[in-house]
Design a protein around this motif. Structure first.
Motif, PDB file in Angstrom:
ATOM      1  N   PHE A 140       0.806  -1.222   0.000  1.00  0.00           N
ATOM      2  CA  PHE A 140       0.000   0.000   0.000  1.00  0.00           C
ATOM      3  C   PHE A 140       0.839   1.272   0.000  1.00  0.00           C
ATOM      4  O   PHE A 140       0.584   2.202   0.762  1.00  0.00           O
ATOM      5  N   ALA A 141       1.871   1.311  -0.855  1.00  0.00           N
ATOM      6  CA  ALA A 141       2.707   2.510  -0.961  1.00  0.00           C
ATOM      7  C   ALA A 141       1.856   3.693  -1.401  1.00  0.00           C
ATOM      8  O   ALA A 141       0.962   3.564  -2.247  1.00  0.00           O
ATOM      9  N   THR A 142       2.142   4.849  -0.841  1.00  0.00           N
ATOM     10  CA  THR A 142       1.435   6.077  -1.197  1.00  0.00           C
ATOM     11  C   THR A 142       2.106   6.716  -2.414  1.00  0.00           C
ATOM     12  O   THR A 142       3.222   6.353  -2.792  1.00  0.00           O
ATOM     13  N   ARG A 143       1.452   7.694  -2.999  1.00  0.00           N
ATOM     14  CA  ARG A 143       2.074   8.423  -4.110  1.00  0.00           C
ATOM     15  C   ARG A 143       3.336   9.147  -3.640  1.00  0.00           C
ATOM     16  O   ARG A 143       4.296   9.284  -4.394  1.00  0.00           O
ATOM     17  N   ALA A 144       3.351   9.612  -2.406  1.00  0.00           N
ATOM     18  CA  ALA A 144       4.550  10.263  -1.862  1.00  0.00           C
ATOM     19  C   ALA A 144       5.712   9.267  -1.798  1.00  0.00           C
ATOM     20  O   ALA A 144       6.862   9.621  -2.085  1.00  0.00           O
ATOM     21  N   GLN A 145       5.437   8.022  -1.457  1.00  0.00           N
ATOM     22  CA  GLN A 145       6.478   6.995  -1.433  1.00  0.00           C
ATOM     23  C   GLN A 145       6.909   6.619  -2.848  1.00  0.00           C
ATOM     24  O   GLN A 145       8.096   6.393  -3.096  1.00  0.00           O
ATOM     25  N   ILE A 146       5.968   6.541  -3.758  1.00  0.00           N
ATOM     26  CA  ILE A 146       6.308   6.242  -5.158  1.00  0.00           C
ATOM     27  C   ILE A 146       7.150   7.368  -5.740  1.00  0.00           C
ATOM     28  O   ILE A 146       8.095   7.125  -6.498  1.00  0.00           O
ATOM     29  N   ALA A 147       6.849   8.607  -5.373  1.00  0.00           N
ATOM     30  CA  ALA A 147       7.669   9.735  -5.833  1.00  0.00           C
ATOM     31  C   ALA A 147       9.106   9.574  -5.334  1.00  0.00           C
ATOM     32  O   ALA A 147      10.063   9.783  -6.093  1.00  0.00           O
ATOM     33  N   TRP A 148       9.270   9.164  -4.071  1.00  0.00           N
ATOM     34  CA  TRP A 148      10.605   8.923  -3.529  1.00  0.00           C
ATOM     35  C   TRP A 148      11.274   7.757  -4.264  1.00  0.00           C
ATOM     36  O   TRP A 148      12.459   7.813  -4.594  1.00  0.00           O
ATOM     37  N   PHE A 149      10.524   6.700  -4.504  1.00  0.00           N
ATOM     38  CA  PHE A 149      11.034   5.522  -5.216  1.00  0.00           C
ATOM     39  C   PHE A 149      11.565   5.930  -6.589  1.00  0.00           C
ATOM     40  O   PHE A 149      12.682   5.566  -6.968  1.00  0.00           O
ATOM     41  N   ARG A 150      10.799   6.703  -7.330  1.00  0.00           N
ATOM     42  CA  ARG A 150      11.221   7.151  -8.667  1.00  0.00           C
ATOM     43  C   ARG A 150      12.486   8.004  -8.589  1.00  0.00           C
ATOM     44  O   ARG A 150      13.430   7.810  -9.367  1.00  0.00           O
ATOM     45  N   TYR A 151      12.474   8.949  -7.683  1.00  0.00           N
ATOM     46  CA  TYR A 151      13.619   9.849  -7.539  1.00  0.00           C
ATOM     47  C   TYR A 151      14.881   9.065  -7.172  1.00  0.00           C
ATOM     48  O   TYR A 151      15.951   9.262  -7.755  1.00  0.00           O
ATOM     49  N   THR A 152      14.768   8.173  -6.218  1.00  0.00           N
ATOM     50  CA  THR A 152      15.914   7.407  -5.739  1.00  0.00           C
ATOM     51  C   THR A 152      16.410   6.428  -6.794  1.00  0.00           C
ATOM     52  O   THR A 152      17.619   6.239  -6.960  1.00  0.00           O
ATOM     53  N   LEU A 153      15.506   5.819  -7.519  1.00  0.00           N
ATOM     54  CA  LEU A 153      15.868   4.915  -8.603  1.00  0.00           C
ATOM     55  C   LEU A 153      16.771   5.632  -9.607  1.00  0.00           C
ATOM     56  O   LEU A 153      17.810   5.103 -10.018  1.00  0.00           O
ATOM     57  N   GLU A 154      16.412   6.847  -9.976  1.00  0.00           N
ATOM     58  CA  GLU A 154      17.187   7.589 -10.969  1.00  0.00           C
ATOM     59  C   GLU A 154      18.423   8.254 -10.376  1.00  0.00           C
ATOM     60  O   GLU A 154      19.491   8.238 -10.977  1.00  0.00           O
ATOM     61  N   SER A 155      18.308   8.826  -9.180  1.00  0.00           N
ATOM     62  CA  SER A 155      19.404   9.626  -8.627  1.00  0.00           C
ATOM     63  C   SER A 155      20.477   8.797  -7.920  1.00  0.00           C
ATOM     64  O   SER A 155      21.630   9.218  -7.848  1.00  0.00           O
ATOM     65  N   GLN A 156      20.103   7.627  -7.385  1.00  0.00           N
ATOM     66  CA  GLN A 156      21.078   6.848  -6.626  1.00  0.00           C
ATOM     67  C   GLN A 156      21.327   5.456  -7.189  1.00  0.00           C
ATOM     68  O   GLN A 156      22.297   4.810  -6.797  1.00  0.00           O
ATOM     69  N   TYR A 165      16.377  -2.507  -5.851  1.00  0.00           N
ATOM     70  CA  TYR A 165      15.880  -3.577  -4.984  1.00  0.00           C
ATOM     71  C   TYR A 165      16.954  -4.060  -4.009  1.00  0.00           C
ATOM     72  O   TYR A 165      16.648  -4.470  -2.897  1.00  0.00           O
ATOM     73  N   GLN A 166      18.201  -4.027  -4.427  1.00  0.00           N
ATOM     74  CA  GLN A 166      19.278  -4.436  -3.528  1.00  0.00           C
ATOM     75  C   GLN A 166      19.479  -3.401  -2.426  1.00  0.00           C
ATOM     76  O   GLN A 166      19.578  -3.738  -1.246  1.00  0.00           O
ATOM     77  N   GLU A 167      19.543  -2.138  -2.808  1.00  0.00           N
ATOM     78  CA  GLU A 167      19.838  -1.081  -1.837  1.00  0.00           C
ATOM     79  C   GLU A 167      18.612  -0.637  -1.040  1.00  0.00           C
ATOM     80  O   GLU A 167      18.745  -0.194   0.096  1.00  0.00           O
TER      81      GLU A 167
END
Length: 175
Positions: A140-156, A165-167
């Motif tokens: 039940f991830a929120t849109r705020a969490q998905i926004a973080w997921f997207r940002y982190t996927l690209e930036s880190q 998935y590893q980190e």
């Protein structure tokens, strides 16, 4: 602390308390054999899946007293099922099975209140299968969490989902 912290050095901290001094030694993963021959009451291994060498982090466990009050904390980000990460993976698996006597605790990024961004950055979520999984039951991830997921996927994580998935795993199996 209920007592004054004594001298703080680069690799050692001395805690002064009424019943005597306690010493915290700090070592790096490159010195996993450094605990041999010692009897210590506490051990915290950080990023244990990255420890190299045939003995890996396992050589340090016998250095901890089996007496009351002793404690061992082994924490890590996953590092694979083979190679350097194998000893930690095997130990984790055996702990989950109840073989080691250690209590396995998994802390997903979804439980970290800091892992959010402006939900408007993910107004179109879920936009792919990974986001669908995260937003569905039981996560039940929120849109705020998905926004973080997207940002982190690209930036880190260089846009690499396996690295994300590893980190930043959301289940032990994903890690």
């Amino acid at each position: 602390l209920p007592f004054k912290v004594g001298e703080i050095m680069t690799r050692k901290i001395i805690f002064n308390h009424p019943t005597g001094d306690s010493i915290m030694d700090i070592a790096t993963a490159g010195s996993t054999g450094g605990g041999r021959g010692l009897t210590i009451s506490g051990l915290h291994l950080s990023e244990a899946a990255k420890f190299t060498g045939d003995d890996s982090f396992l050589s340090l466990l016998p250095a901890v007293s089996a007496g009351p009050g002793s404690m061992i904390f082994i924490e890590s980000t996953a590092n694979g099922r083979v190679g350097v990460g194998k000893p930690f993976y095997d130990f984790w698996t055996k702990s989950v099975e109840g073989v080691t006597g250690y209590i396995p605790i998994f802390l997903p990024w979804l439980n970290d209140p800091e892992c959010t961004r402006d939900p408007s950055e993910a107004a179109d979520a879920p936009a792919n299968d990974a986001e669908k999984e995260l937003m569905a039951k039981p996560f039940f991830a929120t849109r705020a969490q998905i926004a973080w997921f997207r940002y982190t996927l690209e930036s880190q994580c260089q846009g690499l989902l396996p690295m994300m998935y590893q980190e930043y795993p959301h289940t032990p199996e994903v890690a």
